[in-house]
Design a protein around this motif. Structure first.
Motif, short mmCIF file in Angstrom:
data_model
loop_
_atom_site.label_atom_id
_atom_site.label_comp_id
_atom_site.label_asym_id
_atom_site.label_seq_id
_atom_site.Cartn_x
_atom_site.Cartn_y
_atom_site.Cartn_z
N GLU A 42 -6.22 -3.79 6.41
CA GLU A 42 -6.24 -2.43 6.22
C GLU A 42 -6.79 -1.69 7.25
O GLU A 42 -7.66 -0.95 7.06
N ILE A 43 -6.02 -1.73 8.30
CA ILE A 43 -6.58 -0.92 9.64
C ILE A 43 -6.13 0.70 9.42
O ILE A 43 -4.83 0.99 9.26
N LEU A 44 -7.03 1.39 10.12
CA LEU A 44 -6.88 2.76 9.87
C LEU A 44 -5.66 3.25 10.66
O LEU A 44 -4.82 4.10 10.19
N THR A 45 -5.39 2.85 11.98
CA THR A 45 -4.29 3.12 12.58
C THR A 45 -2.88 2.64 12.15
O THR A 45 -1.91 3.62 12.08
N SER A 46 -3.00 1.41 11.45
CA SER A 46 -1.73 1.25 10.84
C SER A 46 -1.39 2.04 9.44
O SER A 46 -0.35 2.57 9.23
N LEU A 47 -2.68 2.58 8.90
CA LEU A 47 -2.36 3.25 7.61
C LEU A 47 -1.97 4.71 7.79
O LEU A 47 -1.17 5.35 7.05
N ARG A 48 -2.56 5.15 9.21
CA ARG A 48 -2.03 6.33 9.35
C ARG A 48 -0.69 6.53 9.68
O ARG A 48 0.19 7.39 9.32
N SER A 49 0.00 5.46 10.29
CA SER A 49 1.28 5.42 10.84
C SER A 49 2.21 5.34 9.66
O SER A 49 3.26 5.95 9.30
N GLU A 50 1.68 4.44 8.58
CA GLU A 50 2.82 4.21 7.31
C GLU A 50 2.45 5.43 6.50
O GLU A 50 3.39 5.42 5.31
N ASN A 51 1.36 6.20 6.58
CA ASN A 51 1.12 7.20 5.58
C ASN A 51 0.73 8.63 6.29
O ASN A 51 -0.33 9.01 6.12
N PRO A 52 1.84 9.09 6.93
CA PRO A 52 1.30 10.35 7.91
C PRO A 52 0.97 11.56 6.98
O PRO A 52 1.39 11.73 5.96
N ILE A 103 -11.12 -5.15 7.38
CA ILE A 103 -10.59 -6.50 7.91
C ILE A 103 -11.33 -7.58 7.04
O ILE A 103 -12.65 -7.82 7.31
N CYS A 104 -10.54 -8.39 6.35
CA CYS A 104 -11.07 -9.83 5.67
C CYS A 104 -10.24 -10.83 6.37
O CYS A 104 -9.02 -10.84 6.15
N LYS A 105 -10.74 -11.88 7.06
CA LYS A 105 -10.09 -12.92 7.67
C LYS A 105 -10.03 -14.27 6.75
O LYS A 105 -11.21 -14.47 6.37
N ASN A 106 -8.93 -14.70 6.45
CA ASN A 106 -8.93 -16.08 5.75
C ASN A 106 -9.62 -17.09 6.26
O ASN A 106 -10.41 -17.89 5.49
N GLU A 107 -9.78 -17.22 7.53
CA GLU A 107 -10.42 -18.28 8.19
C GLU A 107 -12.06 -18.22 7.94
O GLU A 107 -12.89 -19.18 7.98
N ASP A 108 -12.60 -17.01 7.57
CA ASP A 108 -14.05 -17.10 7.36
C ASP A 108 -14.60 -17.26 6.02
O ASP A 108 -15.78 -17.32 5.55
N GLN A 109 -13.40 -17.57 5.09
CA GLN A 109 -13.91 -17.73 3.59
C GLN A 109 -13.98 -19.24 3.42
O GLN A 109 -13.14 -19.99 4.06
N PRO A 110 -14.87 -19.64 2.54
CA PRO A 110 -14.79 -21.24 2.02
C PRO A 110 -13.76 -21.66 1.75
O PRO A 110 -13.17 -22.75 1.75
N ASP A 111 -12.86 -20.91 1.03
CA ASP A 111 -11.66 -21.54 0.48
C ASP A 111 -10.39 -21.19 1.22
O ASP A 111 -9.23 -21.32 0.84
N LYS A 112 -10.86 -20.51 2.58
CA LYS A 112 -9.76 -20.04 3.41
C LYS A 112 -8.63 -19.23 3.03
O LYS A 112 -7.58 -19.30 3.46
N ARG A 113 -9.11 -18.30 1.91
CA ARG A 113 -8.32 -17.05 1.59
C ARG A 113 -9.13 -16.20 1.01
O ARG A 113 -9.84 -16.05 0.26
N CYS A 114 -8.66 -14.85 1.44
CA CYS A 114 -9.21 -13.67 1.06
C CYS A 114 -8.61 -13.29 0.02
O CYS A 114 -7.51 -13.55 -0.55
N LEU A 115 -9.14 -12.48 -0.91
CA LEU A 115 -8.68 -11.49 -2.07
C LEU A 115 -7.88 -10.45 -1.38
O LEU A 115 -7.93 -10.24 -0.27
#
Length: 248
Positions: free
Chosen positions: A63-73, A110-122
């Motif tokens: 949920e990056i701020l720059t992307s959110l700005r572009s999609e929600n001017p 940012i939540c990375k799947n690779e950082d989670q024990p079950d390899k999946r972010c909520l």
């Protein structure tokens, strides 16, 4: 476990303008204290709407701020003063218990799947804190509530139980929540304690087992809703929300 539910990076008042700001209906420049029945003119922060642009089906939830700005001017102020993050089901970062890569008002979340024990972010959503002149609505606050003490498993000020104990005192759809200590009015986020629940849709919960040195302090909470300054708070008569402790 992360102990911050919201990460605030305070900044000065904004001077820049954004596209369609005059059309934004975001709370709030004026605060109405329902318990005292009078309007107080204050320069207070307001929140944007919630944004959920990504799902954790790829490398994670971005949920990056720059992307959110572009999609929600025009829907996010030029310099957000803070960010709040929760899962799409209403869990705080602390309650979710996942490893979070980034959560700030400069980059976003940012939540990375690779950082989670079950390899999946909520799946998470975010919203941002803004200052005037981006804000142009009103917020009505309930009185302070303190229905529980931390002598058992912790301090549970859940919305469902507060509605039962104080019928008609909390509006239908709270958008804001504040929590402070009962004795000194210290903001909850300034105490350094870990919180299991801290959002306006579920309420507040501090579990003794989540603290490192001692049990939870005693907290009280209040809820805020968007409202017309001349319209009294609209009560909710039927408490139907589930109690989060029953899922533990």
């Amino acid at each position: 476990m992360f102990q911050l539910i919201a990460i605030f990076i305070m900044a000065g008042l904004m001077t820049a303008s954004t596209q369609n700001i005059s059309e934004q209906r975001l709370p709030c420049v004026n605060t109405i204290n329902i318990s005292e029945g009078r309007k107080q003119d204050v320069n207070t922060r307001c929140w944007t709407e919630w944004f959920d642009r990504d799902n954790p089906s790829g490398t994670g939830d971005w949920e990056i701020l720059t992307s959110l700005r572009s999609e929600n001017p025009g829907k996010i102020c030029p310099t957000p003063a803070g960010i709040e993050v929760e899962t799409t089901t209403g869990l705080s970062i602390a309650a979710a218990g996942e490893v979070i890569a980034v959560a700030d008002a400069t980059t976003g979340f940012i939540c990375k799947n690779e950082d989670q024990p079950d390899k999946r972010c909520l799946d998470y959503r975010v919203r941002f804190v803004c200052h005037p002149p981006f804000c142009n609505q009103h917020i009505c606050w309930s009185k302070w509530f303190d229905r529980d003490n931390p002598s058992g498993t912790g301090d549970w000020e859940t919305l469902r139980e507060l509605r039962i104990q104080y019928p008609g005192s909390i509006c239908d759809e709270p958008l804001y929540i504040e929590a402070v200590t009962v004795d000194t009015m210290t903001p909850a986020l300034a105490t350094g304690q870990n919180f299991f629940i801290f959002n306006p849709t579920t309420g507040f919960a501090c579990r003794n087992s989540d603290q490192t040195k001692r049990g939870c302090l005693d907290y009280k909470v209040r809820f805020g809703c968007c409202c017309d300054p001349e319209t009294p708070i609209r009560p909710r008569s039927d408490p139907t929300q589930s109690d989060p402790r029953r899922a533990l």
